[in-house]
Design a protein around this motif. Structure first.
Motif, PDB file in Angstrom:
ATOM      1  N   ASN A   1      45.184  50.979 -39.777  1.00  0.00           N
ATOM      2  CA  ASN A   1      45.972  52.191 -40.381  1.00  0.00           C
ATOM      3  C   ASN A   1      47.009  51.385 -41.370  1.00  0.00           C
ATOM      4  OD1 ASN A   1      44.723  54.273 -39.368  1.00  0.00           O
ATOM      5  ND2 ASN A   1      46.431  54.326 -37.746  1.00  0.00           N
ATOM      6  N   GLY A   2      47.442  50.311 -40.994  1.00  0.00           N
ATOM      7  CA  GLY A   2      48.294  49.605 -42.014  1.00  0.00           C
ATOM      8  C   GLY A   2      47.428  49.014 -43.101  1.00  0.00           C
ATOM      9  N   VAL A   3      46.311  48.509 -43.090  1.00  0.00           N
ATOM     10  CA  VAL A   3      45.457  48.020 -43.975  1.00  0.00           C
ATOM     11  C   VAL A   3      45.283  49.249 -45.049  1.00  0.00           C
ATOM     12  CG1 VAL A   3      43.382  47.093 -44.797  1.00  0.00           C
ATOM     13  CG2 VAL A   3      44.428  46.047 -42.836  1.00  0.00           C
ATOM     14  N   ARG A   4      44.810  50.235 -44.382  1.00  0.00           N
ATOM     15  CA  ARG A   4      44.337  51.404 -45.259  1.00  0.00           C
ATOM     16  C   ARG A   4      45.623  52.082 -45.917  1.00  0.00           C
ATOM     17  NH1 ARG A   4      43.423  54.911 -41.125  1.00  0.00           N
ATOM     18  NH2 ARG A   4      41.443  53.923 -40.822  1.00  0.00           N
ATOM     19  N   GLN A   5      46.902  52.195 -45.222  1.00  0.00           N
ATOM     20  CA  GLN A   5      47.897  52.715 -45.906  1.00  0.00           C
ATOM     21  C   GLN A   5      48.368  51.961 -47.116  1.00  0.00           C
ATOM     22  OE1 GLN A   5      49.334  55.787 -45.540  1.00  0.00           O
ATOM     23  NE2 GLN A   5      50.114  55.333 -47.495  1.00  0.00           N
TER      24      GLN A   5
ATOM     25  N   HIS B   1      37.231  40.837 -44.080  1.00  0.00           N
ATOM     26  CA  HIS B   1      37.741  40.924 -42.800  1.00  0.00           C
ATOM     27  C   HIS B   1      37.543  41.987 -42.005  1.00  0.00           C
ATOM     28  CE1 HIS B   1      41.025  40.664 -39.916  1.00  0.00           C
ATOM     29  NE2 HIS B   1      41.247  39.662 -40.211  1.00  0.00           N
ATOM     30  N   PRO B   2      37.240  41.919 -40.685  1.00  0.00           N
ATOM     31  CA  PRO B   2      37.074  43.295 -40.097  1.00  0.00           C
ATOM     32  C   PRO B   2      37.945  44.181 -39.997  1.00  0.00           C
ATOM     33  CG  PRO B   2      36.722  41.282 -38.685  1.00  0.00           C
ATOM     34  CD  PRO B   2      37.326  40.678 -39.913  1.00  0.00           C
ATOM     35  N   LEU B   3      39.303  44.278 -40.253  1.00  0.00           N
ATOM     36  CA  LEU B   3      40.364  45.126 -40.476  1.00  0.00           C
ATOM     37  C   LEU B   3      40.050  46.076 -42.052  1.00  0.00           C
ATOM     38  CD1 LEU B   3      43.587  43.682 -39.306  1.00  0.00           C
ATOM     39  CD2 LEU B   3      41.981  45.426 -37.964  1.00  0.00           C
ATOM     40  N   VAL B   4      39.458  45.247 -42.820  1.00  0.00           N
ATOM     41  CA  VAL B   4      39.325  46.042 -44.102  1.00  0.00           C
ATOM     42  C   VAL B   4      38.033  46.588 -44.099  1.00  0.00           C
ATOM     43  CG1 VAL B   4      38.662  45.346 -46.740  1.00  0.00           C
ATOM     44  CG2 VAL B   4      40.181  43.970 -45.305  1.00  0.00           C
ATOM     45  N   LEU B   5      37.106  46.276 -43.122  1.00  0.00           N
ATOM     46  CA  LEU B   5      35.915  47.020 -43.128  1.00  0.00           C
ATOM     47  C   LEU B   5      36.181  48.314 -42.299  1.00  0.00           C
ATOM     48  CD1 LEU B   5      33.345  44.303 -42.028  1.00  0.00           C
ATOM     49  CD2 LEU B   5      33.381  45.480 -44.198  1.00  0.00           C
ATOM     50  N   ALA B   6      37.147  48.121 -41.241  1.00  0.00           N
ATOM     51  CA  ALA B   6      37.419  49.417 -40.455  1.00  0.00           C
ATOM     52  C   ALA B   6      38.181  50.392 -41.286  1.00  0.00           C
ATOM     53  CB  ALA B   6      38.144  48.861 -39.438  1.00  0.00           C
ATOM     54  N   ALA B   7      39.029  49.607 -42.332  1.00  0.00           N
ATOM     55  CA  ALA B   7      39.752  50.350 -43.224  1.00  0.00           C
ATOM     56  C   ALA B   7      38.977  51.387 -44.157  1.00  0.00           C
ATOM     57  CB  ALA B   7      40.897  49.839 -43.854  1.00  0.00           C
ATOM     58  N   LEU B   8      37.864  50.703 -44.640  1.00  0.00           N
ATOM     59  CA  LEU B   8      36.963  51.116 -45.784  1.00  0.00           C
ATOM     60  C   LEU B   8      35.952  52.364 -44.901  1.00  0.00           C
ATOM     61  CD1 LEU B   8      35.820  48.167 -47.626  1.00  0.00           C
ATOM     62  CD2 LEU B   8      37.595  49.750 -48.330  1.00  0.00           C
ATOM     63  N   THR B   9      35.707  52.092 -43.866  1.00  0.00           N
ATOM     64  CA  THR B   9      35.064  53.355 -43.193  1.00  0.00           C
ATOM     65  C   THR B   9      35.656  54.707 -43.239  1.00  0.00           C
ATOM     66  OG1 THR B   9      35.635  52.622 -40.891  1.00  0.00           O
ATOM     67  CG2 THR B   9      33.586  51.584 -41.760  1.00  0.00           C
ATOM     68  N   GLU B  10      36.896  54.639 -43.102  1.00  0.00           N
ATOM     69  CA  GLU B  10      37.818  56.007 -43.182  1.00  0.00           C
ATOM     70  C   GLU B  10      37.692  56.486 -44.472  1.00  0.00           C
ATOM     71  OE1 GLU B  10      38.685  57.188 -40.212  1.00  0.00           O
ATOM     72  OE2 GLU B  10      38.079  55.653 -39.136  1.00  0.00           O
ATOM     73  N   SER B  11      37.412  57.913 -44.454  1.00  0.00           N
ATOM     74  CA  SER B  11      37.359  58.357 -45.814  1.00  0.00           C
ATOM     75  C   SER B  11      38.804  58.511 -46.383  1.00  0.00           C
ATOM     76  CB  SER B  11      36.809  59.939 -45.747  1.00  0.00           C
ATOM     77  OG  SER B  11      37.552  60.543 -44.808  1.00  0.00           O
TER      78      SER B  11
END
Length: 73
Positions: free
Chosen positions: A28-32, A59-69
């Motif tokens: 969520n921090g990366v996404r925000q 980075h895996p956190l970036v990938l996870a953040a990108l998967t969220e719409s």
């Protein structure tokens, strides 16, 4: 902005949040951060690049953040 620059910046953001023990908070921090400080065009460019290079160096956190719409909005 070049894809290489976006990848480097995204990975730096993820490195900052990687010390967060709660994975969900880290993602969520990366996404925000990306929603708050990146233009929509920057986010779209990174997402498009990741789509065409699924085994790339994000980075895996970036990938996870990108998967969220929410990150693309």
């Amino acid at each position: 902005m070049s894809s290489e620059s976006l990848i480097k910046m995204a990975n730096q953001i993820a490195q900052y949040f990687a010390s967060e023990p709660d994975h969900t908070l880290a993602v969520n921090g990366v996404r925000q951060h990306m929603k708050s400080f990146w233009t929509p065009g920057m986010r779209r460019e990174l997402m498009a690049w990741q789509t065409t290079h699924p085994d790339a160096v994000l980075h895996p956190l970036v990938l996870a953040a990108l998967t969220e719409s929410q990150v693309s909005a």
